[in-house]
Design a protein around this motif. Structure first.
Motif, mmCIF file in Angstrom:
data_model
loop_
_atom_site.group_PDB
_atom_site.id
_atom_site.type_symbol
_atom_site.label_atom_id
_atom_site.label_comp_id
_atom_site.label_asym_id
_atom_site.label_seq_id
_atom_site.Cartn_x
_atom_site.Cartn_y
_atom_site.Cartn_z
ATOM 1 N N ALA A 78 0.830 -1.203 0.000
ATOM 2 C CA ALA A 78 0.000 0.000 0.000
ATOM 3 C C ALA A 78 0.864 1.252 0.000
ATOM 4 N N ARG A 79 1.989 1.197 0.702
ATOM 5 C CA ARG A 79 2.900 2.339 0.716
ATOM 6 C C ARG A 79 3.467 2.582 -0.685
ATOM 7 N N ALA A 80 3.821 1.512 -1.375
ATOM 8 C CA ALA A 80 4.331 1.661 -2.737
ATOM 9 C C ALA A 80 3.281 2.308 -3.637
ATOM 10 N N ASP A 81 2.030 1.872 -3.489
ATOM 11 C CA ASP A 81 0.948 2.478 -4.277
ATOM 12 C C ASP A 81 0.795 3.955 -3.932
ATOM 13 N N LEU A 82 0.870 4.265 -2.655
ATOM 14 C CA LEU A 82 0.725 5.643 -2.203
ATOM 15 C C LEU A 82 1.811 6.535 -2.798
ATOM 16 N N LEU A 83 3.050 6.072 -2.745
ATOM 17 C CA LEU A 83 4.156 6.848 -3.286
ATOM 18 C C LEU A 83 4.057 6.978 -4.807
ATOM 19 N N ALA A 84 3.611 5.919 -5.475
ATOM 20 C CA ALA A 84 3.458 5.976 -6.928
ATOM 21 C C ALA A 84 2.381 6.971 -7.323
ATOM 22 N N HIS A 85 1.256 6.963 -6.592
ATOM 23 C CA HIS A 85 0.197 7.921 -6.890
ATOM 24 C C HIS A 85 0.653 9.350 -6.625
ATOM 25 N N GLU A 86 1.419 9.509 -5.552
ATOM 26 C CA GLU A 86 1.942 10.833 -5.244
ATOM 27 C C GLU A 86 2.889 11.319 -6.335
ATOM 28 N N ALA A 87 3.734 10.423 -6.830
ATOM 29 C CA ALA A 87 4.628 10.780 -7.927
ATOM 30 C C ALA A 87 3.833 11.177 -9.166
ATOM 31 N N ALA A 88 2.770 10.436 -9.448
ATOM 32 C CA ALA A 88 1.923 10.766 -10.602
ATOM 33 C C ALA A 88 1.297 12.143 -10.441
ATOM 34 N N ASP A 89 0.894 12.481 -9.217
ATOM 35 C CA ASP A 89 0.316 13.801 -8.969
ATOM 36 C C ASP A 89 1.347 14.904 -9.212
ATOM 37 N N GLU A 90 2.569 14.672 -8.749
ATOM 38 C CA GLU A 90 3.629 15.653 -8.960
ATOM 39 C C GLU A 90 3.909 15.840 -10.453
ATOM 40 N N ILE A 91 3.974 14.737 -11.171
ATOM 41 C CA ILE A 91 4.228 14.806 -12.612
ATOM 42 C C ILE A 91 3.106 15.544 -13.317
ATOM 43 N N ALA A 92 1.870 15.288 -12.896
ATOM 44 C CA ALA A 92 0.726 15.985 -13.498
ATOM 45 C C ALA A 92 0.810 17.488 -13.296
ATOM 46 N N GLU A 93 1.499 17.911 -12.238
ATOM 47 C CA GLU A 93 1.695 19.337 -11.981
ATOM 48 C C GLU A 93 2.907 19.889 -12.720
ATOM 49 N N GLY A 94 3.556 19.047 -13.514
ATOM 50 C CA GLY A 94 4.687 19.506 -14.316
ATOM 51 C C GLY A 94 6.006 19.516 -13.585
ATOM 52 N N ARG A 95 6.111 18.727 -12.512
ATOM 53 C CA ARG A 95 7.334 18.712 -11.718
ATOM 54 C C ARG A 95 7.945 17.316 -11.691
ATOM 55 N N THR A 96 9.265 17.264 -11.569
ATOM 56 C CA THR A 96 9.933 15.994 -11.289
ATOM 57 C C THR A 96 9.761 15.694 -9.813
ATOM 58 N N PRO A 97 9.144 14.580 -9.452
ATOM 59 C CA PRO A 97 8.904 14.292 -8.033
ATOM 60 C C PRO A 97 10.206 14.242 -7.239
ATOM 61 N N ALA A 98 10.244 14.942 -6.120
ATOM 62 C CA ALA A 98 11.436 14.909 -5.279
ATOM 63 C C ALA A 98 11.656 13.522 -4.695
ATOM 64 N N HIS A 99 10.584 12.761 -4.545
ATOM 65 C CA HIS A 99 10.690 11.417 -3.982
ATOM 66 C C HIS A 99 10.629 10.349 -5.075
ATOM 67 N N LEU A 100 11.042 10.700 -6.285
ATOM 68 C CA LEU A 100 10.953 9.759 -7.407
ATOM 69 C C LEU A 100 11.696 8.456 -7.118
ATOM 70 N N THR A 101 12.907 8.563 -6.614
ATOM 71 C CA THR A 101 13.682 7.355 -6.331
ATOM 72 C C THR A 101 12.996 6.483 -5.290
ATOM 73 N N ALA A 102 12.430 7.118 -4.260
ATOM 74 C CA ALA A 102 11.731 6.348 -3.223
ATOM 75 C C ALA A 102 10.512 5.646 -3.797
ATOM 76 N N ALA A 103 9.765 6.348 -4.647
ATOM 77 C CA ALA A 103 8.572 5.754 -5.246
ATOM 78 C C ALA A 103 8.935 4.586 -6.154
ATOM 79 N N VAL A 104 9.933 4.789 -6.990
ATOM 80 C CA VAL A 104 10.366 3.734 -7.912
ATOM 81 C C VAL A 104 10.903 2.535 -7.140
ATOM 82 N N SER A 105 11.718 2.796 -6.123
ATOM 83 C CA SER A 105 12.312 1.704 -5.345
ATOM 84 C C SER A 105 11.249 0.896 -4.616
#
Length: 548
Positions: A78-105
């Motif tokens: 569930a945490r992985a899903d949460l981080l992935a969704h958060e990354a998607a939200d950041e990308i939708a705002e036109g930003r490189t997610p600061a936690h991209l590595t954490a989400a991917v990992s």
């Protein structure tokens, strides 16, 4: 208790700044530790909390920290899903997610667990999401930098070190090597393409008329069988990871007759088409793939099985250097041969008389991508016009495609604001898409390359062939490397800054005779170096085709 605490946190994070900094942080910590808050509710609340904090103007680092704190009690999946969704939200705002590595990992760790327990479908699903997230266009294409360029090894480490990543990159190999070209009949060449055909026109025309070649041209997006297959990226990823899926068998059924017919398959663009070809053992058919530039910054080098490719063609040395750093399949025992051949370009139509009034017109041809960075060209124009208002800028092309992402829209808005300041004085003229680039270039005295990255930049070569003086930015993505703009073009064409560009423009346009002489020298160099009449034999040699 947990629900009351949650409600309190949500109220506080949207309160005035003085309140949230004094009290909200304490509430967040309390919520993170709340034992009565169910895991499912915790995941939902974490996303609501993050969204509320963003709307209330919290610094990004603090809102991310709150999300991670609240999500701490959630199970790893569930945490992985949460981080992935958060990354998607950041990308939708036109930003490189600061936690991209954490989400991917986190997603890759769950993919590895699924893979280990034999749940290939779940592993492939998470891997597909990782590839979509990690190589999203907002991160690599719609901004002026890319973390992949900054540190390829660190950026790719989570993928390449994961079990699913290693499985994805394990070469399948082929049962037999490619056969040599036939000597008793024309060579059968299958030209495969999905997407832009701009770079294959001259190649296709040459080999369609060549007595030593029997050419078959297939556009996958037009093919009734391959068209639907090439659009199924999830199934493509699953086949590349798991092997012998229903998708792979469908690709085999479509491609096998083509492979049985062909002596050589030439795949233009190392994208989904090359992935599909790599899913099938080619038998003794030779496979050649050409990679331009876009592909190296996408997910494709991690999906193509290069052990089933005999030759990879690049259009520049610096692109080859970079791609070998990001694509493990291009090095090692199973790697294909690599070559550098410039694009096939017919430059004769560009040799037209130049209008004398063109001397003070800067031309930027192609402005649809953020990577073209037309704002850099605008800065050059401003510096020139500060001392001489005869200089003007002609922008040729459709402009930034704002439908691609929020990041592209943000860049386009900044560009529009700058152009609006210059438009009333006539300093900038915008010409949309045109099919008559040679005609347009008769009115251009200086051709610019303002890009942050290019593999070759055909527009500069065409401009040079027209007699326009080239002024090429030392593309920042590759500046400082062994190869780059300074090894593609003559050193005196290349500049490091807008100020250097303005100085070069002034020097070559101060006198009409100097300008014409510089333009003639550029045209001569372009024709002798890049015209198809010079380079066609290089393609013949690559493919093993005898001269006419």
């Amino acid at each position: 208790m947990g629900s009351k605490l949650a409600a309190g946190v949500l109220r506080r994070v949207t309160a005035p700044r003085v309140v949230r900094h004094r009290a909200a942080a304490r509430l967040i910590r309390g919520l993170a530790a709340a034992p009565l808050l169910p895991a499912g509710a915790r995941s939902s609340l974490a996303r609501r909390l993050r969204a509320g904090m963003v709307r209330a103007g919290w610094p990004a680092a603090e809102s991310r920290a709150a999300l991670v704190a609240v999500a701490g009690g959630v199970d790893p999946a569930a945490r992985a899903d949460l981080l992935a969704h958060e990354a998607a939200d950041e990308i939708a705002e036109g930003r490189t997610p600061a936690h991209l590595t954490a989400a991917v990992s986190a997603d890759l760790a769950e993919a590895d667990r699924a893979y280990a327990r034999g749940d290939g479908e779940a592993a492939a699903r998470r891997l597909h999401r990782v590839l979509h997230t990690q190589f999203h266009r907002v991160i690599h294409f719609d901004q002026l930098s890319s973390p992949l360029m900054d540190d390829p090894a660190a950026f790719l480490a989570p993928l390449h070190d994961s079990a699913v990543g290693r499985a994805l990159l394990t070469p399948r190999g082929r049962r037999q090597p490619a056969a040599p070209p036939p000597t008793d009949r024309p060579q059968r060449v299958l030209l495969l393409l999905n997407g832009s055909a701009h770079f294959v026109h001259a190649i296709r025309e040459r080999y369609a008329a060549h007595p030593g070649v029997e050419l078959r041209y297939v556009r996958l997006d037009d093919d009734p069988v391959a068209g639907p297959l090439i659009r199924q990226s999830r199934r493509m990823t699953a086949e590349a990871l798991l092997r012998d899926t229903g998708y792979g068998r469908q690709v085999e059924a479509w491609l096998r007759p083509h492979l049985d017919w062909a002596d050589t398959v030439f795949v233009d663009w190392a994208v989904a088409t090359a992935v599909m070809v790599g899913l099938v053992d080619p038998g003794d058919t030779r496979v050649v793939v050409r990679l331009h530039s876009y592909e190296a910054f996408g997910r494709w080098p991690n999906l193509i099985d290069f052990s089933r490719v005999d030759d990879v063609v690049f259009v520049s040395e610096h692109l080859r250097d970079f791609t070998l750093r990001v694509a493990p399949g291009l090095t090692g025992a199973h790697a294909p041969r690599t070559h550098v051949l410039c694009n096939a370009m017919d430059l004769a139509p560009f040799a037209r008389p130049k209008d004398p009034a063109a001397r003070f017109t800067l031309g930027l041809v192609g402005t649809s991508a953020v990577a073209k960075d037309p704002r850099w060209a605008v800065e050059v124009l401003r510096l020139l016009r500060a001392t001489d208002e005869r200089y003007r800028l002609l922008l040729v092309g459709g402009g930034i495609d704002t439908g691609l992402s929020r990041a592209a829209r943000d860049y386009a808005a900044e560009l529009e604001a700058e152009l609006a300041e210059l438009a009333p004085s006539g300093a900038v003229t915008r010409l949309g898409h045109t099919d008559d680039v040679p005609g347009v270039l008769t009115g251009v005295g200086v051709v610019l390359s303002s890009s942050v990255r290019e593999s070759f930049h055909c527009a500069v070569v065409e401009g040079a062939a027209s007699g326009a003086v080239p002024v090429v930015r030392d593309w920042p993505f590759f500046a400082g490397g062994e190869h780059g703009a300074r090894t593609v073009f003559p050193a005196d064409w290349v500049v490091g800054t807008p100020a250097e560009a303005a100085a070069r423009v002034r020097a070559v346009t101060a006198d009409e005779q100097v300008w014409r002489a510089a333009g003639e020298a550029a045209a001569k160099h372009a024709a002798a170096t890049w015209d198809w009449s010079v380079n066609a034999q290089c393609f013949d040699s690559l493919l093993g085709i005898g001269r006419v």
